[in-house]
Scaffold this motif. Structure first.
Motif, PDB file in Angstrom:
ATOM      1  N   SER A  55      -1.300   0.483  -0.082  1.00 21.93           N
ATOM      2  CA  SER A  55      -1.766   1.563   0.788  1.00 21.93           C
ATOM      3  C   SER A  55      -1.963   1.006   2.190  1.00 21.93           C
ATOM      4  N   THR A  77      -3.037  10.373  -2.997  1.00 22.73           N
ATOM      5  CA  THR A  77      -4.407  10.241  -2.529  1.00 22.73           C
ATOM      6  C   THR A  77      -4.619  10.773  -1.109  1.00 22.73           C
ATOM      7  N   ALA A  91       0.883   6.009   0.491  1.00 21.97           N
ATOM      8  CA  ALA A  91       1.031   4.624   0.059  1.00 21.97           C
ATOM      9  C   ALA A  91       2.502   4.446  -0.275  1.00 21.97           C
ATOM     10  N   ASN A  93      -8.114   3.263  -0.339  1.00 18.71           N
ATOM     11  CA  ASN A  93      -7.273   3.752   0.737  1.00 18.71           C
ATOM     12  C   ASN A  93      -7.912   3.588   2.104  1.00 18.71           C
ATOM     13  N   GLY A 117      -7.117  -0.072   2.745  1.00 20.07           N
ATOM     14  CA  GLY A 117      -5.718  -0.417   2.494  1.00 20.07           C
ATOM     15  C   GLY A 117      -5.637  -1.513   1.453  1.00 20.07           C
ATOM     16  N   LEU A 134      -3.059  -0.635  -4.553  1.00 20.68           N
ATOM     17  CA  LEU A 134      -3.708   0.337  -5.420  1.00 20.68           C
ATOM     18  C   LEU A 134      -3.315  -0.022  -6.857  1.00 20.68           C
TER      19      LEU A 134
END
Lengths: 166, 107
Positions: free
Chosen positions: A87, A149, A153, B41, B44, B47
């Motif tokens: 992300s 989200t 990403a 998020n 960053g 994930l």
């Protein structure tokens, strides 16, 4: 009396303004700052780990060659895949949004994707090592957007055929 | 079942081409994962929940492709390609496809 009432009204009004600012400016600004500092730290850590692991895995070769090289023509071939979802973080997302107004290279994005690619290839090498294969041929890479989200990403997938001599 | 993304199985001859086999999955993450990803998020970085989700989905797609090849009595699936597409918000489609083949005897 009327004057006192006026002062009270003004105080209430100004506190409403402060509340408005807190809700609409300070909170997002705080998030962006946390995102910025956190983002720089995560990126540095990731880069350090990439450099360290790239040396560790330098013995495993990855190539785009579609045919097995000499010495591997009778090796066991097996599909190996590796992927990573990275992300951008809030700060980068904001910078990209601003950059999009003027056009040009999205530097933050470029750096993110480059990092994700290196990570995916490293994981591919790791998967090859688990199978005792010193070589991965016919490397393919794909990029896809993950938008679940809210903030985008990016997923990088790397795959190829790991060759293990008998 | 031999699965690879090169055109031939090293050291083996392809005796018969059985045709295209494919497998796909459409997967959505659960809310817990999404909340964690939402927090991640902000700064960053990776994930992990999504990485895992897509790895599982890909494994399943490849398994479905292999099952289809097994039903054709194939020895191997060659020239496998993988693709990912985000079909709707929060869901990803993974597709694996390749050629099912019969192999000649080992040299």
């Amino acid at each position: 009396m009327a004057e006192l009432w006026h002062i009270i009204r003004e105080l209430v009004d100004s506190s409403m303004v402060l509340l408005f600012l807190a809700e609409n400016l300070i909170w997002p600004a705080l998030l962006v700052t946390v995102g910025w500092v956190g983002g720089v730290i995560t990126e540095r850590r990731h880069m350090a780990s990439l450099i360290r692991r790239e040396q560790e895995f330098s013995v495993i070769e990855v190539s785009m060659e579609p045919r097995p090289p000499a010495g591997f023509t009778h090796a066991d071939g097996v599909l190996v895949t590796a992927s990573v979802v990275l992300s951008k973080g809030m700060f980068e997302a904001l910078r990209i949004a601003i950059r999009k107004l003027f056009g040009g290279n999205l530097r933050g994005y470029e750096k993110l994707i480059a990092r994700a690619r290196r990570e995916a290839i490293l994981r591919l090498k790791e998967a090859a090592r688990e199978r005792h294969a010193p070589l991965v041929i016919n490397l393919r890479m794909t990029t896809s957007q993950i938008t679940a989200t809210g903030l985008p990403a990016v997923e990088i997938l790397a795959y190829g055929t790991a060759l293990k001599p008998h | 079942m031999i699965v690879c993304n090169i055109e031939n199985v090293p050291g083996r001859e392809i005796s018969e081409l059985l045709g295209l086999v494919q497998g796909s999955t459409v997967r959505a993450k659960h809310v817990g994962r999404d909340i964690m990803a939402g927090l991640k998020n902000i700064v960053g970085g990776e994930l992990e929940g999504y990485t895992e989700l897509l790895i599982e989905a890909r494994r399943e797609a490849i398994e479905r492709m292999i099952a289809e090849a097994a039903a054709m009595d194939a020895d191997a699936v060659v020239n496998v390609r993988l693709s990912t597409a985000s079909v709707t918000k929060g869901a990803a489609e993974i597709l694996a496809y390749g050629s099912a083949v019969k192999l000649g005897p080992a040299e």
